[in-house]
Design a protein around this motif. Structure first.
Motif, PDB file in Angstrom:
ATOM      1  N   LEU A  36      32.091  38.457  17.116  1.00  0.00           N
ATOM      2  CA  LEU A  36      32.654  39.198  18.233  1.00  0.00           C
ATOM      3  C   LEU A  36      32.105  38.653  19.536  1.00  0.00           C
ATOM      4  O   LEU A  36      31.079  38.006  19.571  1.00  0.00           O
ATOM      5  CB  LEU A  36      32.286  40.685  18.127  1.00  0.00           C
ATOM      6  CG  LEU A  36      32.711  41.387  16.862  1.00  0.00           C
ATOM      7  CD1 LEU A  36      32.120  42.781  16.818  1.00  0.00           C
ATOM      8  CD2 LEU A  36      34.216  41.459  16.773  1.00  0.00           C
ATOM      9  N   GLY A  37      32.787  38.966  20.603  1.00  0.00           N
ATOM     10  CA  GLY A  37      32.279  38.587  21.906  1.00  0.00           C
ATOM     11  C   GLY A  37      33.159  37.547  22.578  1.00  0.00           C
ATOM     12  O   GLY A  37      34.068  36.989  21.971  1.00  0.00           O
ATOM     13  N   ILE A  38      32.864  37.327  23.836  1.00  0.00           N
ATOM     14  CA  ILE A  38      33.610  36.336  24.608  1.00  0.00           C
ATOM     15  C   ILE A  38      32.616  35.383  25.254  1.00  0.00           C
ATOM     16  O   ILE A  38      31.483  35.749  25.556  1.00  0.00           O
ATOM     17  CB  ILE A  38      34.510  36.995  25.672  1.00  0.00           C
ATOM     18  CG1 ILE A  38      33.702  37.837  26.648  1.00  0.00           C
ATOM     19  CG2 ILE A  38      35.599  37.827  25.031  1.00  0.00           C
ATOM     20  CD1 ILE A  38      34.515  38.379  27.799  1.00  0.00           C
ATOM     21  N   THR A  39      33.072  34.180  25.493  1.00  0.00           N
ATOM     22  CA  THR A  39      32.227  33.177  26.131  1.00  0.00           C
ATOM     23  C   THR A  39      32.284  33.371  27.644  1.00  0.00           C
ATOM     24  O   THR A  39      33.182  34.054  28.155  1.00  0.00           O
ATOM     25  CB  THR A  39      32.718  31.759  25.797  1.00  0.00           C
ATOM     26  OG1 THR A  39      34.017  31.579  26.378  1.00  0.00           O
ATOM     27  CG2 THR A  39      32.780  31.527  24.291  1.00  0.00           C
ATOM     28  N   PRO A  40      31.357  32.770  28.380  1.00  0.00           N
ATOM     29  CA  PRO A  40      31.431  32.842  29.839  1.00  0.00           C
ATOM     30  C   PRO A  40      32.764  32.292  30.369  1.00  0.00           C
ATOM     31  O   PRO A  40      33.329  32.828  31.318  1.00  0.00           O
ATOM     32  CB  PRO A  40      30.251  31.984  30.305  1.00  0.00           C
ATOM     33  CG  PRO A  40      29.263  32.090  29.188  1.00  0.00           C
ATOM     34  CD  PRO A  40      30.111  32.138  27.937  1.00  0.00           C
ATOM     35  N   SER A  41      33.284  31.258  29.732  1.00  0.00           N
ATOM     36  CA  SER A  41      34.572  30.696  30.140  1.00  0.00           C
ATOM     37  C   SER A  41      35.698  31.710  29.918  1.00  0.00           C
ATOM     38  O   SER A  41      36.579  31.873  30.766  1.00  0.00           O
ATOM     39  CB  SER A  41      34.856  29.413  29.356  1.00  0.00           C
ATOM     40  OG  SER A  41      36.122  28.913  29.680  1.00  0.00           O
ATOM     41  N   ASP A  42      35.678  32.393  28.772  1.00  0.00           N
ATOM     42  CA  ASP A  42      36.667  33.440  28.500  1.00  0.00           C
ATOM     43  C   ASP A  42      36.598  34.521  29.572  1.00  0.00           C
ATOM     44  O   ASP A  42      37.622  35.008  30.047  1.00  0.00           O
ATOM     45  CB  ASP A  42      36.427  34.097  27.140  1.00  0.00           C
ATOM     46  CG  ASP A  42      36.647  33.170  25.960  1.00  0.00           C
ATOM     47  OD1 ASP A  42      37.413  32.197  26.101  1.00  0.00           O
ATOM     48  OD2 ASP A  42      36.057  33.439  24.896  1.00  0.00           O
ATOM     49  N   SER A  43      35.387  34.894  29.939  1.00  0.00           N
ATOM     50  CA  SER A  43      35.186  35.932  30.946  1.00  0.00           C
ATOM     51  C   SER A  43      35.793  35.525  32.287  1.00  0.00           C
ATOM     52  O   SER A  43      36.437  36.344  32.957  1.00  0.00           O
ATOM     53  CB  SER A  43      33.693  36.216  31.109  1.00  0.00           C
ATOM     54  OG  SER A  43      33.483  37.209  32.072  1.00  0.00           O
ATOM     55  N   GLU A  44      35.602  34.269  32.671  1.00  0.00           N
ATOM     56  CA  GLU A  44      36.169  33.790  33.936  1.00  0.00           C
ATOM     57  C   GLU A  44      37.693  33.834  33.912  1.00  0.00           C
ATOM     58  O   GLU A  44      38.328  34.257  34.890  1.00  0.00           O
ATOM     59  CB  GLU A  44      35.703  32.357  34.211  1.00  0.00           C
ATOM     60  CG  GLU A  44      34.242  32.253  34.594  1.00  0.00           C
ATOM     61  CD  GLU A  44      33.811  30.806  34.812  1.00  0.00           C
ATOM     62  OE1 GLU A  44      34.677  29.952  35.086  1.00  0.00           O
ATOM     63  OE2 GLU A  44      32.599  30.547  34.698  1.00  0.00           O
ATOM     64  N   VAL A  45      38.292  33.409  32.809  1.00  0.00           N
ATOM     65  CA  VAL A  45      39.751  33.416  32.688  1.00  0.00           C
ATOM     66  C   VAL A  45      40.276  34.849  32.759  1.00  0.00           C
ATOM     67  O   VAL A  45      41.251  35.134  33.469  1.00  0.00           O
ATOM     68  CB  VAL A  45      40.194  32.729  31.372  1.00  0.00           C
ATOM     69  CG1 VAL A  45      41.672  32.954  31.099  1.00  0.00           C
ATOM     70  CG2 VAL A  45      39.875  31.247  31.417  1.00  0.00           C
ATOM     71  N   LEU A  46      39.629  35.759  32.040  1.00  0.00           N
ATOM     72  CA  LEU A  46      40.056  37.158  32.057  1.00  0.00           C
ATOM     73  C   LEU A  46      39.903  37.780  33.437  1.00  0.00           C
ATOM     74  O   LEU A  46      40.799  38.494  33.917  1.00  0.00           O
ATOM     75  CB  LEU A  46      39.264  37.966  31.025  1.00  0.00           C
ATOM     76  CG  LEU A  46      39.578  37.653  29.568  1.00  0.00           C
ATOM     77  CD1 LEU A  46      38.544  38.313  28.659  1.00  0.00           C
ATOM     78  CD2 LEU A  46      40.966  38.123  29.213  1.00  0.00           C
ATOM     79  N   THR A  47      38.788  37.517  34.094  1.00  0.00           N
ATOM     80  CA  THR A  47      38.556  38.061  35.433  1.00  0.00           C
ATOM     81  C   THR A  47      39.608  37.549  36.401  1.00  0.00           C
ATOM     82  O   THR A  47      40.168  38.328  37.193  1.00  0.00           O
ATOM     83  CB  THR A  47      37.144  37.686  35.925  1.00  0.00           C
ATOM     84  OG1 THR A  47      36.192  38.229  35.015  1.00  0.00           O
ATOM     85  CG2 THR A  47      36.874  38.228  37.312  1.00  0.00           C
ATOM     86  N   SER A  48      39.909  36.275  36.333  1.00  0.00           N
ATOM     87  CA  SER A  48      40.915  35.690  37.210  1.00  0.00           C
ATOM     88  C   SER A  48      42.284  36.318  36.953  1.00  0.00           C
ATOM     89  O   SER A  48      43.021  36.644  37.889  1.00  0.00           O
ATOM     90  CB  SER A  48      40.975  34.178  36.996  1.00  0.00           C
ATOM     91  OG  SER A  48      41.994  33.615  37.780  1.00  0.00           O
ATOM     92  N   ALA A  49      42.639  36.495  35.696  1.00  0.00           N
ATOM     93  CA  ALA A  49      43.935  37.098  35.358  1.00  0.00           C
ATOM     94  C   ALA A  49      44.019  38.538  35.845  1.00  0.00           C
ATOM     95  O   ALA A  49      45.057  38.969  36.373  1.00  0.00           O
ATOM     96  CB  ALA A  49      44.151  37.041  33.840  1.00  0.00           C
ATOM     97  N   ILE A  50      42.941  39.288  35.739  1.00  0.00           N
ATOM     98  CA  ILE A  50      42.920  40.675  36.204  1.00  0.00           C
ATOM     99  C   ILE A  50      43.063  40.725  37.709  1.00  0.00           C
ATOM    100  O   ILE A  50      43.857  41.503  38.252  1.00  0.00           O
ATOM    101  CB  ILE A  50      41.644  41.393  35.734  1.00  0.00           C
ATOM    102  CG1 ILE A  50      41.691  41.591  34.213  1.00  0.00           C
ATOM    103  CG2 ILE A  50      41.467  42.730  36.456  1.00  0.00           C
ATOM    104  CD1 ILE A  50      40.383  42.022  33.596  1.00  0.00           C
ATOM    105  N   TYR A  51      42.303  39.894  38.433  1.00  0.00           N
ATOM    106  CA  TYR A  51      42.411  39.865  39.901  1.00  0.00           C
ATOM    107  C   TYR A  51      43.823  39.466  40.332  1.00  0.00           C
ATOM    108  O   TYR A  51      44.381  40.064  41.259  1.00  0.00           O
ATOM    109  CB  TYR A  51      41.392  38.901  40.500  1.00  0.00           C
ATOM    110  CG  TYR A  51      39.974  39.403  40.509  1.00  0.00           C
ATOM    111  CD1 TYR A  51      39.682  40.766  40.606  1.00  0.00           C
ATOM    112  CD2 TYR A  51      38.909  38.523  40.434  1.00  0.00           C
ATOM    113  CE1 TYR A  51      38.378  41.210  40.621  1.00  0.00           C
ATOM    114  CE2 TYR A  51      37.592  38.971  40.442  1.00  0.00           C
ATOM    115  CZ  TYR A  51      37.347  40.312  40.527  1.00  0.00           C
ATOM    116  OH  TYR A  51      36.050  40.769  40.547  1.00  0.00           O
ATOM    117  N   SER A  52      44.403  38.479  39.678  1.00  0.00           N
ATOM    118  CA  SER A  52      45.758  38.060  40.022  1.00  0.00           C
ATOM    119  C   SER A  52      46.758  39.193  39.794  1.00  0.00           C
ATOM    120  O   SER A  52      47.638  39.441  40.624  1.00  0.00           O
ATOM    121  CB  SER A  52      46.184  36.856  39.190  1.00  0.00           C
ATOM    122  OG  SER A  52      45.404  35.736  39.519  1.00  0.00           O
TER     123      SER A  52
END
Length: 57
Positions: A36-52
């Motif tokens: 389970l869990g997400i990588t730092p790269s996954d976190s950046e992609v998700l954060t960017s998608a949420i902000y967009s």
């Protein structure tokens, strides 16, 4: 969802790459296998998608 104490121990050993006693005379170190869990790269992609998504009107 939950695990029995035995299943929880096995999952923890595999997740963190710990050692386990597999027979009376044999100990094995398992490789890290994060279940389970997400990588730092996954976190950046998700954060960017949420902000967009939130920036849309």
């Amino acid at each position: 969802m939950g695990f029995s104490p035995r299943e929880e121990r096995i999952a923890r050993i595999h997740h963190y790459g710990q050692m386990d006693q597999v027979s009376p005379h044999l100990r094995v170190r398992y490789p890290i296998q994060q279940a389970l869990g997400i990588t730092p790269s996954d976190s950046e992609v998700l954060t960017s998608a949420i902000y967009s998504h939130l920036a849309r009107e």
